[in-house]
Design an enzyme around this catalytic site. Structure first.
Site, PDB file in Angstrom:
ATOM      1  N   LYS A 112      57.775  24.455  22.137  1.00 49.17           N
ATOM      2  CA  LYS A 112      59.179  24.033  21.587  1.00 49.17           C
ATOM      3  C   LYS A 112      59.029  24.130  19.930  1.00 49.17           C
ATOM      4  CE  LYS A 112      61.065  21.452  25.223  1.00 49.17           C
ATOM      5  NZ  LYS A 112      61.337  20.014  25.609  1.00 49.17           N
ATOM      6  N   LYS A 193      58.605  30.156  35.494  1.00 51.26           N
ATOM      7  CA  LYS A 193      59.113  29.117  36.405  1.00 51.26           C
ATOM      8  C   LYS A 193      60.836  29.346  36.174  1.00 51.26           C
ATOM      9  CE  LYS A 193      59.524  24.356  37.361  1.00 51.26           C
ATOM     10  NZ  LYS A 193      59.215  22.851  37.002  1.00 51.26           N
ATOM     11  N   LYS A 196      66.370  26.441  33.288  1.00 54.43           N
ATOM     12  CA  LYS A 196      68.166  26.487  33.081  1.00 54.43           C
ATOM     13  C   LYS A 196      68.180  26.832  31.762  1.00 54.43           C
ATOM     14  CE  LYS A 196      68.102  21.673  33.840  1.00 54.43           C
ATOM     15  NZ  LYS A 196      68.321  20.429  33.822  1.00 54.43           N
TER      16      LYS A 196
END
Ligand code: TRP
Length: 328
Positions: A112, A193, A196
């Site tokens: 991140k 994966k 969202k």
């Protein structure tokens, strides 16, 4: 005392079939074997900017979906993290026993922080807050996907460090994740994966996607250039579709192989789409019923809060006492 289970989902983005098959469906299956607490982790969501009105809506939506998916409020507690002040309080106390290096080496933090120019302190602290969530309830089992294994390991390290500095305080949760759900990959990029935050229009099937949209997304899923299924050499996209099918239908490998060997991709997708759509329909139906009456959901959240608040309170008090902080 019964072993306590704790897990959480962020109320950001749309809950999708990957969240359902990887987490929620498991929670539903095991909820009655333990004392279960399922949390909407809104304090984690704000580690990146959230539109306030949207966040507020998503918190309720996520709670409604927990119930629609089969979390039984008579048995399990469904709570919102920011309502229980102990999460943030304990997070601070745990921050103070956590070496910075432990946080800097978290792979999610590294990913991140590389992706952004400036990085909020909340992103660094994210796993300490997660540790606080778990330790606040002295949870023994934390059903999460593999992507959270490192955070869970850190939780254990923090608990052990605290216990050795200040005396036995926290239950150290099990590392082995006894719950294995399907690891659902993105429909458009089956090497990643299902997420969202992915932006691809066909990436994920949302739990609340209109049925025809859900069907279309599956029909458009990436496969490979072969025409039909060869079981021993499945392309990742094909394997993903089969695994979605198996997870929804609880179909074992031998049966799936029989059903799918040699099948053309078009027919595979149709079967998977039917399975997904038929599984989503009753969930969406219950969701509509649950959300028709806002007071119902508020009532569930409130009674869950009342059930778990004393646990959180006593852990905070114990932690403060151990550290010599002010208590009355
Ligand atoms: N970090 C978890 C995720 O993104 C969410 C989470 C927050 C969580 N606190 C938790 C999961 C405590 C389990 C237990 O999936």
């Amino acid at each position: 005392m019964r072993v306590r289970v704790f897990s959480g989902v962020q109320p950001s983005g749309n809950l999708h079939i990957g969240n359902y098959l990887g987490a929620l469906k498991n929670w539903v299956a095991i909820q009655r074997d333990y004392e279960s607490i399922f949390c909407i982790v809104d304090l984690h969501a704000i580690t990146v900017y959230q539109d306030p009105a949207e966040l507020k809506r998503k918190i309720r939506e996520t709670a409604g979906l927990f119930l629609a998916c089969g979390i039984d409020p008579a048995h399990s507690s469904v709570i919102v993290q920011s309502q229980v002040t102990g999460h943030a309080e304990l997070a601070w106390m745990l921050t103070c026993v956590t070496p910075l290096g432990w946080l800097e080496r978290m792979t999610q933090f590294k990913a991140k922080s590389q992706a952004q120019e400036t990085i909020g302190d909340g992103i660094l602290q994210y796993p300490v807050l997660m540790a606080a969530d778990i330790l606040l309830y002295q949870a023994g089992i934390v059903p999460v996907g593999d992507d959270q294994a490192q955070h869970l390991e850190l939780t254990r390290d923090i608990a052990q460090r605290f216990n050795s500095l200040y005396g036995e305080t926290f239950v150290v949760p099990a590392t082995k994740l006894p719950l294995v759900g399907a690891r659902v990959m993105g429909l458009d990029e089956p090497d990643k994966k299902m997420s969202k935050s992915a932006t691809g229009a066909n990436h994920a099937v949302g739990m609340l996607d209109p049925i025809d949209v859900a069907r279309k997304k599956i029909m458009r899923a990436t496969t490979d250039s072969q025409p039909a299924i060869v079981w021993d050499t499945l392309a990742p996209g094909v394997e993903n579709l089969i695994s979605i099918y198996r997870a929804f239908g609880e179909v074992d490998e031998a049966t799936a192989r029989q059903e799918f060997e040699g099948l053309r991709y078009g027919d595979l997708k149709k079967k998977v789409a039917d399975m997904v759509v038929e599984s989503l329909k009753p969930i969406q139906q219950r969701y509509a019923e649950i959300t028709a009456d806002p007071a119902y959901l508020d009532g569930i959240l409130q009674s869950s809060y009342e059930r778990i608040a004393p646990i959180a309170q006593s852990t905070v008090e114990l932690t403060k006492t151990r550290m010599g902080l002010y208590t009355r």
